[in-house]
Design an enzyme around this catalytic site. Sequence first.
Site, PDB file in Angstrom:
ATOM      1  N   PHE A   1     -11.230  -7.908  13.375  1.00 45.77           N
ATOM      2  CA  PHE A   1     -10.141  -8.114  12.575  1.00 45.77           C
ATOM      3  C   PHE A   1     -10.003  -6.814  11.436  1.00 45.77           C
ATOM      4  CE2 PHE A   1      -8.817  -9.833   8.554  1.00 45.77           C
ATOM      5  CZ  PHE A   1      -7.858 -10.558   9.462  1.00 45.77           C
ATOM      6  N   GLN A   2      -8.746  -6.795  11.733  1.00 43.83           N
ATOM      7  CA  GLN A   2      -8.397  -5.418  10.416  1.00 43.83           C
ATOM      8  C   GLN A   2      -8.950  -4.078  11.147  1.00 43.83           C
ATOM      9  OE1 GLN A   2      -7.918  -6.788   6.718  1.00 43.83           O
ATOM     10  NE2 GLN A   2      -6.586  -7.914   6.701  1.00 43.83           N
TER      11      GLN A   2
ATOM     12  N   GLU B   1       1.151  -1.205  -0.152  1.00 42.52           N
ATOM     13  CA  GLU B   1       0.102   0.256  -0.775  1.00 42.52           C
ATOM     14  C   GLU B   1       1.197   0.852   0.317  1.00 42.52           C
ATOM     15  OE1 GLU B   1      -0.372  -2.556   2.260  1.00 42.52           O
ATOM     16  OE2 GLU B   1      -2.478  -3.282   1.830  1.00 42.52           O
TER      17      GLU B   1
END
Lengths: 174, 576
Positions: free
Chosen positions: B111-112, B49
Site C-alpha cells: 500500500f502506497q 505535496e
Amino acid sequence: MAERKLHILSVLVQNRAGVLARVSGLFARRAYNIESLAVAPTDDPALSRITIVVAVESTPLEQITKQLFKLVDVLKITELDPAEAVERELLLVSVRATPETRGHVTEVVSIFEGTIVDVGHDSLTASLAGRPAKLDDFAELLRPFGILELQRSGRVALPRHDRTARTAPIRKVS
Amino acid sequence: MQLTGAQALIKSLEMEGVEVAFGLPGGCILPAYDPILESALRHILVRHEQGAGHMAEGYAHVTGRPGVCIVTSGPAATNLVTPLMDAYMDSIPMVAITGQVPTHAIGTDAFQECDTLGITRSVTKHNELVMTAQDLPRVMREAFHIATTGRPGPVLVDVPKDVLTSLMDWHWPSEGDIVAGLPGYRPTTRGNGRMIKEAARLIGEARKPVLYVGGGVLKARAAEALRALAELTGIPVVTTLMARGAFPDSHPQCLGMPGMHGNYTAVTSMQNSDLLIALGARFDDRVTGKVSGFAPDAKIIHVDVDPAELGKVRRPDVPIVGDCRLVIEELVQAVTALGGLEAQPDRTAWWEQLRAWQEQQPLRYQPAEPGEGLKPQQVIESLRDLTPEDTIVTSGVGQHQMFASQYYRFEQPYTWVNSGGLGTMGFSVPAAIGAKVGRPDKMVWAVDGDGCFQMTAQELVTASSERIPVKVAILNNAYLGMVRQWQEMFYGERYSEVYLSPDLPDYVKWAEAMGCVAFRVEDPSDIAPTIEKANSIDDRPVVVEFRTDSSEKVFPMVAAGQSNDDIIVAPDVTGS
C-alpha cells in the site's frame, strides 16, 4: 547527419545498487541503444567498471559523457578508440551436431581454438573468447550446421600499451 | 547516544541548520513526524505535496539556503515530481525527504508503495534510499552537501518506515568524511587562470561586447562581483529570465531581458555583438531562438560551474568551468591588470547604437481606452510603482510571467522568483509562500494568471492558517493567455480548449473562503487604490483579481524556431 560510429566507453563507478540504472538512463532518455554492456567489480571491490559500446555521433557522445561524469557515483570515464584498445567478448553457442556433421563442427571449433563445453546426442555447445570480429566469423561458419542458441557476453576492453610515444592512448573525458 | 531513525533524521536537519520544512505527513513517514513535536524545526503543513516542493523552491530562491520538504511514500512522492524537476531545471538547492514502505515490503506492491528512487532519478541531482538507520546522518549530510555545492539542485532521500523506527548510535560525520565518501563528486570552483587571462584579453579587444547574465550569477551570489565587472569594463548587461535582479534594471548599462519575449535592444544587442560574455547562462532555446542564427558574429566566453553546459549549444572560444563569483572576481583582477576601464577600446559607436535602439523600440503597449478591460502591463506598472524596491515578486508561467518580467523593475538580487526552465504553471502561489517564510521582512507579491491560480490556489489555506501574509495579483483574462496568443498568431485564430471564463470560479469568494482578504478590480482608476489597500494588510494573505483584456498579447516576440533577427516588436511590426 554525421555517421554513427561505435564508441567504447569505460566507466569507473562506485559498486553500489542503482548505479547501472543511472548510467544507462542517460543513454535511454536520448533514445540511444546500448549495443553491448559489461559490468563487473574491479580489483578494488568498492569499484566497478562498466564497459559500454554505443553507436552514436561524436557530438551527442561528448554531451552524454559530460552528463555521465556529473553522476555522483561515477569516478572516471575513458573513451577507448577501438584501434587503440584490446577488446574481448565471450560467445557460447549450441549447434546441431548429428553423427554426420559432428566432425565438421568440432573441426570449426578447433580451428578457432574454441572449447566444447557440453555435448548431447544431436548437438553440442562450444565457447569461444576473442575479438568481436572473430566471434562473428565463428558464428557465421557454424550457422550452416544449425545454431540452436547463441549468447554473447558484453564487450570488455582495455587500452593498448603504448609502444612508441610517451603520450597516453586514453582520451580522458571529464 | 541511541536514537531512533526518525530522531536521527530530524536531528540531522537541525545539525544542517534547517529552520523550516514544508510537508504533509502520511503512513510511511509518520514516525518522522513524532520528534518534530519536540524540535525547534518549524514545519509548515501544506495542502498538496506539490505545494511543499514549490514552497521549498521559493524559500531557497530568496535565501540561498536549501529548501526542505518532507512527504510520505507513493502518491506523495509522485506529487513531488514536478517541483523536483522544476528545481533541477532551475538549479535550486533542495532536499526532499520521502517515506517509503518498510524494507521487507519493498517491491511487493505494498500500500502506497512506489519506486520513488526510479521515478525521481532523472529529476534530481542525486537520490538515495536509506536501508539502515545507522546510515541516516551520513546520507542526510551528503544530501545537503550535494544539493548546495557545484551546480545546485534537488536531492531526494527515501526512508523506509522501519528505518525510521529502528535504533541507531548517533554519529555526525565531519565535512571531511562526507567529501572522502564521495570520490566521484568534485565540483570545480576555481576557474582556469590561463583561460581567465584569455577572456580578459578578448574583452579588451571587443568593440560590441555584451554581458549575457544567467541565473548562475544569482546561484553563486555573484551580483556584486558582476556589477564590479560591468562598471570596470563599461559593457552593457542583459539579464535572462532567471537572472532578473542580478543587475539593477535602473543601471545605465542594463539593457533588460533578452529572449523570446525580451525587449528589442537586449535581443538585438546580442545578435549584433562581437563578444558574448556568458556568465552562468546556458544558451537556452528561449534565449537563442534558432541557434544557427544566434549572435552569428560573436565570439563566446562561457563561464559555468557545470562543465556539461560548455559547448552544449554553442561552442565557446573561451570555456571557463568554475563558480561564477570566483571567476568574475578573478576576471575583474585580470581586466584591471590589463589597464582597467582606460585600456578598454572606444565603444562610443556601440553605445550610440544601443541608445538608438532603446529610443526607437522601447517596450510599449496600447493603454486601455475608457470602458475597456484593464491592460495587464498597466497593472504590473502600478504594482511596480506602489511597492518597495526590495519587494519579492513571484510568478507562474505564461503571459503574466512575461509581463511581470518586462514591466516590473528589478533592482536587487533575489527579488524575482519564477519557473524558468520547466515552465510550471501554478508555481507562483506556493513559491510566494516559501519566499515569505524565508524573508518575512519583505513584501511578497505573487503575480499569477487565472489558469495558473487554479492549479495550486489551495495553498492559500496553508498561508492563512500559518499566518504567512503573501499577496496575489491574478491577471484574470479568462483564458490560458499564452496558448490563446499562439492560437491567434500561429493557428489562424482557431481557439481550441483555451477559454476559462472570467466568473467561474468566483475568485473573490474563493479567496475569502480560504481565509484571504480579496478584491476585484475592473476599472483602471481602482488599480492603484486597491494595490495600496492590499499593501496595508499584513496579517493575512490578500488576493486581488484584476479583470484584464483577453486580447492583449506579449510583445516583442520571436516566434518559436525563428531567428532573433525576426523579432516582432508589436502586432504586425517586425524589427529588422
